[in-house]
Design an enzyme around this catalytic site. Structure first.
Site, PDB file in Angstrom:
ATOM      1  CG  ASP A 193      53.224  -0.724 119.687  1.00  0.00           C
ATOM      2  OD1 ASP A 193      52.003  -0.486 119.635  1.00  0.00           O
ATOM      3  OD2 ASP A 193      53.895  -1.062 118.708  1.00  0.00           O
ATOM      4  CG  HIS A 252      45.808   2.491 121.473  1.00  0.00           C
ATOM      5  ND1 HIS A 252      46.991   3.095 121.806  1.00  0.00           N
ATOM      6  CD2 HIS A 252      45.265   3.259 120.511  1.00  0.00           C
ATOM      7  CE1 HIS A 252      47.150   4.187 121.073  1.00  0.00           C
ATOM      8  NE2 HIS A 252      46.114   4.300 120.276  1.00  0.00           N
TER       9      HIS A 252
END
Ligand code: GTP
Ligand code: IMP
Ligand code: MG
Length: 340
Positions: free
Chosen positions: A13, A43
């Protein structure tokens, strides 16, 4: 011909989605290949004012000139795969996405085993996507492979061959690794890690490209760190401190609140060393230094921000070539021409 591999610097992340979208463009690369564990990844891609959350199809999908490939090392969940083909229909992904026949398959049973295992779901804090059990079956050599799944027939190819041929023809390949260094089964905070190594060398193996063919390793760091799930986190701050700094976050796959911490230089050094990083992309600089939001010129950054970037460069010995100052692709300072 350039073969680039993008890696996550910490616990995932880091904003890899935006970096991939920025670094790939319509003319090149010819192939954008997904490496890493599987659909445990989440994503975020923002493009032309729309935001997409993805788990399996390469984040570079917005670049309609590129072929999208999933390497043999990646676990494929056909349900996630077909859902994303529909979801991203607007970008004609169906016509240009290919899967290596040697990918192992995640079945509903793997997801159940993941979610119902107290060890995986409660102690480790897994994503419940079935990746751990499927990789375990793969190691036991009882997993099914993509080439044996009839619905996938039209999408099967030899990704390794395609990538090597494309490089031999003088064209570019971009390999996007998922997760992040600290989640590596080998180098991360074991046992609070994912079910595979998540460093550049494994990403190369995932798509079937040899180490001598790799030109660039771009490691993405966020200006602070987040972690979902359990495990050590040396620079962690409290949720109250994170809220006060306006850097609280929630996960794309699980919706879980992310733990937040400060940038960790020791971690950054180790991550760059083991990944063999040649360039750093630094994201969310604007979240840490709001006065830098949307800045597109390095000279417009505050002195404090410049020092932060300079320290990272000096300590890791790796140039910070991409500085992201906001979610939009325009909010990027690109120093590749100056630093490389
Ligand atoms: P990976 O798992 O590394 O791919 O990260 P991600 O893309 O999944 O990141 P995440 O889900 O945490 O989402 C990041 C969010 O931040 C997305 O909405 C991005 O558009 C946004 N983002 C990316 N870079 C920046 C940045 O430099 N500044 C700000 N404010 N937002 C960013
Ligand atoms: P698993 O990969 O689902 O088995 O989860 C193992 C650990 O890795 C958990 O702490 C997850 O939160 C973490 N994890 C796996 N994939 C990602 C990712 O893409 N981003 C962030 N954390 C992840
Ligand atoms: Mg993510």
């Amino acid at each position: 011909m350039t073969c680039s591999i993008l890696t996550g610097g910490a616990w995932g992340d880091e904003g890899k989605g935006k970096c991939i979208t920025y670094l790939c463009n319509n003319d090149k690369p010819d192939i954008i290949a997904r490496a890493g564990v599987g659909p445990n990844a989440g994503h975020s891609v923002e493009f032309n004012g729309e935001k997409y959350g993805l788990r399996l199809i390469p984040s570079g999908f917005v670049h309609t000139g590129a072929k999208l490939m999933i390497g043999a090392g990646v676990l494929v969940d056909p349900e996630v795969f077909f859902h994303e083909l529909e979801y991203l229909n607007k970008y004609d992904v169906k016509g240009r996405t290919l899967v290596d026949g040697r990918c192992a398959i995640i079945k509903p049973e793997h997801r159940e085993r993941d979610k119902h295992s107290d060890y995986l779901s409660k102690k480790i804090g897994s994503t419940g996507s079935g990746c751990g059990p499927a990789n375990s079956d793969r190691v036991l050599r009882i997993a099914d492979l993509a080439k044996d799944v009839p619905e996938l027939e039209d999408y099967i190819t030899d990704v390794s061959l395609a990538i090597n041929e494309t490089l031999d023809e003088g064209n570019d390949v971009f390999v996007e690794g998922s997760q992040g260094f600290s989640l590596s089964l080998y180098y991360g905070t074991y046992p609070y890690v994912t079910s595979k190594d998540t460093c550049a060398s494994t990403f190369a193996a995932d798509v079937g490209v040899g180490p001598t063919k790799v030109d660039e390793v771009i490691t993405v760091f966020k200006s602070y760190i987040t972690r979902v799930g359990a495990g050590p986190f040396p620079t962690e701050i409290t949720q109250e401190e994170a809220e006060a700094k306006n850097i609280e976050e929630y996960g794309v796959v699980t919706g879980r609140r992310r733990r937040v911490g400060l940038f960790d230089m020791d971690l950054a050094k180790e991550s760059c060393r083991i990944n063999g990083t040649t360039q750093i992309a630094l994201t969310c600089v604007d979240k840490l230094y709001p006065d830098c939001a949307k800045t597109q010129d390095f000279s417009d950054l505050s002195g404090e921000t410049k020092k932060f970037i300079d320290d990272i460069q000096t300590e890791t010995g790796v140039p910070v070539t991409i500085i992201s100052t906001g979610p939009d692709l325009k909010d990027t300072i690109d120093l590749r021409d100056e630093l490389l």
